[in-house]
Design a protein around this motif. Structure first.
Motif, PDB file in Angstrom:
ATOM      1  N   ALA A 215       0.835  -1.206   0.000  1.00  9.77           N
ATOM      2  CA  ALA A 215       0.000   0.000   0.000  1.00  9.77           C
ATOM      3  C   ALA A 215       0.868   1.252   0.000  1.00  9.77           C
ATOM      4  CB  ALA A 215      -0.927  -0.010   1.214  1.00  9.77           C
ATOM      5  N   ARG A 216       1.909   1.246   0.788  1.00 11.46           N
ATOM      6  CA  ARG A 216       2.825   2.396   0.845  1.00 11.46           C
ATOM      7  C   ARG A 216       3.414   2.680  -0.533  1.00 11.46           C
ATOM      8  NH1 ARG A 216       7.814   0.822   4.025  1.00 11.46           N
ATOM      9  NH2 ARG A 216       8.176  -0.191   2.014  1.00 11.46           N
ATOM     10  N   PHE A 219       0.717   4.201  -2.942  1.00 11.70           N
ATOM     11  CA  PHE A 219       0.366   5.571  -2.592  1.00 11.70           C
ATOM     12  C   PHE A 219       1.584   6.502  -2.587  1.00 11.70           C
ATOM     13  CE2 PHE A 219      -3.334   3.405  -0.708  1.00 11.70           C
ATOM     14  CZ  PHE A 219      -4.358   4.255  -1.086  1.00 11.70           C
ATOM     15  N   MET A 224       2.614   3.768   7.111  1.00 11.72           N
ATOM     16  CA  MET A 224       1.271   3.232   7.289  1.00 11.72           C
ATOM     17  C   MET A 224       1.042   2.956   8.777  1.00 11.72           C
ATOM     18  SD  MET A 224       0.801   2.949   3.939  1.00 11.72           S
ATOM     19  CE  MET A 224      -0.732   2.049   3.777  1.00 11.72           C
ATOM     20  N   VAL A 249      -2.881   5.795   5.737  1.00 12.52           N
ATOM     21  CA  VAL A 249      -1.758   6.000   4.826  1.00 12.52           C
ATOM     22  C   VAL A 249      -1.153   7.371   5.121  1.00 12.52           C
ATOM     23  CG1 VAL A 249      -1.023   6.026   2.422  1.00 12.52           C
ATOM     24  CG2 VAL A 249      -3.018   4.652   3.101  1.00 12.52           C
ATOM     25  N   LEU A 259      -9.088   0.710  -5.535  1.00 13.60           N
ATOM     26  CA  LEU A 259      -9.200  -0.158  -4.359  1.00 13.60           C
ATOM     27  C   LEU A 259      -9.052  -1.636  -4.716  1.00 13.60           C
ATOM     28  CD1 LEU A 259      -9.537   0.561  -1.379  1.00 13.60           C
ATOM     29  CD2 LEU A 259     -11.973   0.056  -1.596  1.00 13.60           C
ATOM     30  N   LEU A 262      -5.436  -2.291  -5.231  1.00  8.77           N
ATOM     31  CA  LEU A 262      -4.739  -2.272  -3.946  1.00  8.77           C
ATOM     32  C   LEU A 262      -4.917  -3.603  -3.224  1.00  8.77           C
ATOM     33  CD1 LEU A 262      -3.265  -0.807  -1.631  1.00  8.77           C
ATOM     34  CD2 LEU A 262      -5.477   0.157  -0.949  1.00  8.77           C
ATOM     35  N   GLU A 263      -6.143  -4.103  -3.197  1.00  3.96           N
ATOM     36  CA  GLU A 263      -6.412  -5.401  -2.560  1.00  3.96           C
ATOM     37  C   GLU A 263      -5.600  -6.506  -3.223  1.00  3.96           C
ATOM     38  OE1 GLU A 263     -10.117  -8.363  -2.865  1.00  3.96           O
ATOM     39  OE2 GLU A 263     -10.593  -6.552  -1.699  1.00  3.96           O
ATOM     40  N   ILE A 266      -1.855  -6.306  -2.272  1.00  8.70           N
ATOM     41  CA  ILE A 266      -1.599  -6.759  -0.900  1.00  8.70           C
ATOM     42  C   ILE A 266      -1.654  -8.282  -0.825  1.00  8.70           C
ATOM     43  CG2 ILE A 266      -2.496  -6.767   1.463  1.00  8.70           C
ATOM     44  CD1 ILE A 266      -3.517  -3.887   0.878  1.00  8.70           C
ATOM     45  N   LEU A 278     -10.924  -5.627   0.966  1.00 15.13           N
ATOM     46  CA  LEU A 278     -11.111  -4.193   1.171  1.00 15.13           C
ATOM     47  C   LEU A 278     -12.515  -3.786   0.725  1.00 15.13           C
ATOM     48  CD1 LEU A 278      -7.657  -2.821  -0.061  1.00 15.13           C
ATOM     49  CD2 LEU A 278      -8.303  -3.721   2.194  1.00 15.13           C
ATOM     50  N   TRP A 281     -13.289   3.310   1.135  1.00 18.50           N
ATOM     51  CA  TRP A 281     -12.435   4.325   1.728  1.00 18.50           C
ATOM     52  C   TRP A 281     -13.028   4.718   3.074  1.00 18.50           C
ATOM     53  CZ3 TRP A 281      -8.074   4.232  -0.634  1.00 18.50           C
ATOM     54  CH2 TRP A 281      -8.019   3.964  -2.004  1.00 18.50           C
TER      55      TRP A 281
END
Length: 414
Positions: A215-216, A219, A224, A249, A259, A262-263, A266, A278, A281
């Motif tokens: 995630a870091r 973004f 985090m 974040v 999203l 992102l899922e 991860i 996820l 937001w």
């Protein structure tokens, strides 16, 4: 009206002052004018009222702001350059006023008993904000800014603060021995030493890091923080429906992240160890709700019992715990980091699911904060009643899995 012009005359005699600073002293006494326009009008009106030769302000001599307001465009360009590569739609400007400027205007307020002034920083924030909006086509929003920029007047520099992004979901922990959040090494407190192999960490990984690292990167963030709805023991699994969490974040330079992507990132990175689903937001307010919510939890535990017993005796002992209020003094295993208190927690439901290799598979639904291992062992009398106490045989939890964490809002109620 001559009383106002007399006051203006006294202020003009006090020292050289620019139209911005003069107008700002009377900012709340008229509408539809900028402070500069108001100050110029007062200067002209005073000259007419006193039958004096009009003397315009001479640039470079204002004893309050040192002609700071001639540099609005310069400050706006500094801000625009500083935030050019930060993904944002809204911003707000703040100003750190040098002590001498603040003292100069406060001296005027006090000496002339002024009741309608506007602080210098307010005008600076507004004027630079308008100029930045014109340059960047971004929107000023003092309530929910994605970027906050502080004008450091004394150092002729700008300081940028990026608002965090939050996302909500549930995680499963599929491997024992992983803590929920990063732990600094007990020996070096994060500095790095031989005991931790120079990492500064007590454990190589955490749920927070396994979710946070990809995630870091997506973004382009500084860091985090994982906010969980409670936490499981390091040696426990979190399976079933997963545990609700919100990831904060820190300082994301990119905000427009998909999203589902992102899922996927991860789950790919943490495959076999942690898995997330996820949902949406989130925001700071929901973090507070998550932390304060007392959710019931369902556990599945494998219990080893010393001495001879039978399933009938086990089930009878469990019946003695069903619906009971348990008094638990802070367990010995966590007493080094938690206050020594006696907590009252309820066993909502408990029962035996079966026998595996002579050990008993038990399912417990407990109130938030119920220590499950101590509910079984009794923790040398610190938890009462306990399974061991009722059964009359020492018992201990061999494995513990969290099956569900109930009661969390799933649709972002605020």
């Amino acid at each position: 009206m001559s009383e106002l012009f007399s006051l203006v005359g006294s202020i003009l005699e006090y020292g050289p002052i620019c139209d911005h600073c003069l107008g700002r002293l009377f900012a709340k006494r008229s509408f539809g004018l900028s402070n500069e326009e108001r100050g110029h009008a007062l200067r002209v009106a005073h000259a007419l009222d006193a039958n004096l030769r009009f003397a315009p302000y001479e640039e470079g001599t204002c004893f309050v702001c040192s002609d700071l307001f001639r540099e609005i465009d310069l400050w706006a360009c500094r801000v625009a350059d500083a935030i050019a590569d930060i993904d944002h739609e809204t911003f707000v400007i703040g100003t750190r006023v040098p002590p001498m400027m603040a003292e100069s205007e406060e001296m005027l307020w006090s000496d002339f008993s002024l009741t309608d002034p506007e602080p210098l920083k307010s005008e600076m924030n507004r004027e630079v904000g308008k100029a930045v909006g014109n340059i960047t086509n971004k929107r000023g929003d003092p309530k929910n800014p994605e970027v906050t920029v502080i004008l450091n007047i004394a150092e002729e520099a700008v300081e940028v603060q990026i608002a965090p992004v939050f996302f909500y979901g549930r995680y499963k922990k599929l491997e024992r021995g992983i803590p929920q959040t990063h732990w600094d090494c007990r020996a070096c407190h994060g500095a790095g030493c031989d005991a931790c192999g120079g990492t500064g960490k007590q454990y190589p990984d955490s749920v927070e890091e396994l979710i946070g690292r990809p995630a870091r990167d997506l973004f382009n963030a500084e860091g985090m923080i994982l906010h969980g709805a409670g936490r499981e023991d390091i040696d426990a699994l979190m399976i079933g429906t997963g545990r609700p969490f919100i990831m904060e974040v820190i300082a994301p330079r990119k905000r427009q992240v998909d999203l589902p992507a992102l899922e996927s990132a991860i789950n790919s990175s943490a495959a076999g160890r942690v898995e997330v689903a996820l949902s949406r937001w989130s925001n700071r307010r929901e973090v507070e709700t998550l932390k304060s919510h007392k959710a019931h939890k369902t556990y599945r535990i494998l219990v080893d019992i010393e001495g001879h017993t039978s399933r009938d005796l086990v089930e009878k002992a469990l019946e003695g715990l069903n619906g009971e209020v348990i008094h638990q003094r802070t367990p010995q295993r966590v007493s080094h980091r938690r206050a020594d208190l006696i907590r009252k927690r309820t066993v909502i439901d408990i029962g035996c699911l079966g026998v595996e290799d002579g050990r008993y598979l038990i399912q417990v639904v407990g109130e938030a904060g119920l220590y499950i291992k101590e509910l079984i062992s009794g923790d040398n009398g610190r938890t009462t009643p306990s399974f061991s106490e009722i059964l009359g045989n020492p018992a201990r939890v061999m494995t513990l899995d969290v099956i569900s964490v109930e009661g969390m809002p799933e649709h972002g109620e605020e």
